[in-house]
Motif scaffolding. Sequence first.
Motif, mmCIF file in Angstrom:
data_model
loop_
_atom_site.group_PDB
_atom_site.id
_atom_site.type_symbol
_atom_site.label_atom_id
_atom_site.label_comp_id
_atom_site.label_asym_id
_atom_site.label_seq_id
_atom_site.Cartn_x
_atom_site.Cartn_y
_atom_site.Cartn_z
ATOM 1 N N VAL A 309 -32.884 -88.422 13.508
ATOM 2 C CA VAL A 309 -32.672 -89.285 12.515
ATOM 3 C C VAL A 309 -31.319 -89.229 12.010
ATOM 4 O O VAL A 309 -30.513 -90.036 11.545
ATOM 5 N N LEU A 310 -30.879 -87.906 11.649
ATOM 6 C CA LEU A 310 -29.936 -87.633 11.236
ATOM 7 C C LEU A 310 -28.799 -87.916 11.764
ATOM 8 O O LEU A 310 -27.772 -88.331 11.495
ATOM 9 N N SER A 311 -28.808 -87.729 13.103
ATOM 10 C CA SER A 311 -27.438 -88.183 14.064
ATOM 11 C C SER A 311 -27.319 -89.547 14.436
ATOM 12 O O SER A 311 -26.458 -90.135 14.581
ATOM 13 N N HIS A 312 -28.413 -90.577 14.355
ATOM 14 C CA HIS A 312 -28.480 -91.737 14.929
ATOM 15 C C HIS A 312 -29.111 -92.884 13.646
ATOM 16 O O HIS A 312 -28.474 -93.847 13.943
ATOM 17 N N HIS A 313 -29.681 -92.431 12.661
ATOM 18 C CA HIS A 313 -30.583 -93.217 11.811
ATOM 19 C C HIS A 313 -29.856 -92.988 10.499
ATOM 20 O O HIS A 313 -30.433 -93.978 9.392
ATOM 21 N N ASN A 314 -28.693 -92.347 10.173
ATOM 22 C CA ASN A 314 -28.639 -92.138 8.860
ATOM 23 C C ASN A 314 -27.331 -93.280 8.446
ATOM 24 O O ASN A 314 -26.258 -92.916 8.406
ATOM 25 N N ILE A 315 -27.446 -94.481 8.497
ATOM 26 C CA ILE A 315 -26.705 -95.517 8.418
ATOM 27 C C ILE A 315 -26.662 -96.196 6.965
ATOM 28 O O ILE A 315 -27.741 -96.638 6.881
ATOM 29 N N THR A 316 -25.790 -95.798 6.155
ATOM 30 C CA THR A 316 -25.759 -96.111 4.749
ATOM 31 C C THR A 316 -25.211 -97.762 4.375
ATOM 32 O O THR A 316 -25.547 -98.175 3.455
ATOM 33 N N ARG A 317 -24.426 -98.268 5.261
ATOM 34 C CA ARG A 317 -23.966 -99.677 5.124
ATOM 35 C C ARG A 317 -24.007 -100.482 6.355
ATOM 36 O O ARG A 317 -22.894 -100.842 6.720
ATOM 37 N N PRO A 318 -25.052 -100.820 6.783
ATOM 38 C CA PRO A 318 -25.220 -101.720 7.784
ATOM 39 C C PRO A 318 -24.774 -103.146 7.646
ATOM 40 O O PRO A 318 -24.933 -103.623 6.271
ATOM 41 N N SER A 319 -24.395 -103.735 8.514
ATOM 42 C CA SER A 319 -23.636 -105.121 8.014
ATOM 43 C C SER A 319 -24.642 -106.302 8.966
ATOM 44 O O SER A 319 -24.163 -107.592 9.085
#
Length: 448
Positions: A309-319
């Motif tokens: 999750v830390l390497s792939h899913h910590n996306i703070t501003r998806p568009s």
Amino acid sequence: MPSKSQALAEFGTSLAYNDIPETVRGQAVGAILDTVGVSIFGSTLPWSRIVIDYAVAYGSGGTSTILGTSHRVVAPFAALANGALGHAFEMDNLRQPSAGVHSGSTLGPALFAVGEEVEANGKDLITAFVAGCEIMSRIGDAAGNTAEKLGFHSPGLTGVFGSTVVAGRLLGLDAGQMAQAFGIAGSLCSGLLAFSKAGNGGTVKRLHTGRASEGGVLAARLAKGGFEGPDVILEGKFGFFDAFTREPRMEKLLAGLGSQWETSKICVKCYSCHVTAHTPVQALENLRAEHGFAAEDVAEIHIATSEKVLSHHNITRPSDIGTAQYSLPFCIATALYRDPKEPASFLDNPHEDPAIIDMAQRVHLTLNPASEPPGPAWATVLTVVLKDGRRLSIERSDFRGAPSNPMSAEELDAKFLTLSSDVVPDAPGLLRRLRGLEDIGNVRGLFG
């Protein structure tokens, strides 16, 4: 002595319906049923309609149904379309513990595409699904999730082999032809995770399972005609594991084959978001039910989770929607402001909602040591910090739908009807036919 690839090909062609325990057959039917419901709902989405239009434009005139529509196209295009529909909104089933395997959206499309083409019966379909699941899951387990660390989307890799088994069985391949089909399938693996770092383009993820399903049909059909591929595609130099993984556990490929059933490890999703968000979202729902706080009461959220999750899913501003569904902070923020069990909660552009955007910036992720092997990969500690200073914490390692916490048949049927009733004319009738799949004499009449 046969290679591991050849041994899997032998199993894939020789498995008989009566070899499969009744409980495993029931789990296969549940996964197939779930896939049909998810795909029907997926057919309504704008990005899915693009794929449907493509399949109809180039594949019309066949006998294979595009689910949720009245279209019939040739088998490879039906597999492509239905694979994309099945993964269109992050509701498709997969293996737990995670192994980069999405059984429903890679096996199901090839199953129905070729099944309708050859007029297979229900028992043929169930047996093919189980054979494909057993082989595909072992390939994924042996890979140890390392393909995704290299930037590949694993279901686009493993799924080609699973769908090859399904299509190959239904086309009547023998063990030698199946081994050749595997050799072809290895060159059809695809799917990149570039969108997860770009923060955009997440729609392409929907296509990966479609291409995997289509690739399996292609590989099986070519092998039936005599086309060849290397018979050590899995274990050979420059083969699948050498090219796509690191430090594979090759002993997993044949371990328990025919006695320990991977099909029993299928888990069913209850939220329209990436599976790594399911346990945290379930934990948030449990905590909110116990303490009764509202989104406006929350100052910040802390989640101890896995390295993946830390390497792939910590996306703070998806568009875009697809990338937002892949982001744990956005899934948690969406679940805080909207009902996470309602697919529309994730469909209605959560990445554009100012309150959800703001909350996602206040979701903080750290590593949970309990998620490290051999612990449960989904082990989660979620802490909600309220504006009044209270800190509320909960630990979970699964969610409703996981093998350790399975949905009941009634819950699975309710999910199917929720997703399909507004799309197809007789969803309850289709549900009954799917529940009685083993008694279907010709699958071409299954969808009306």
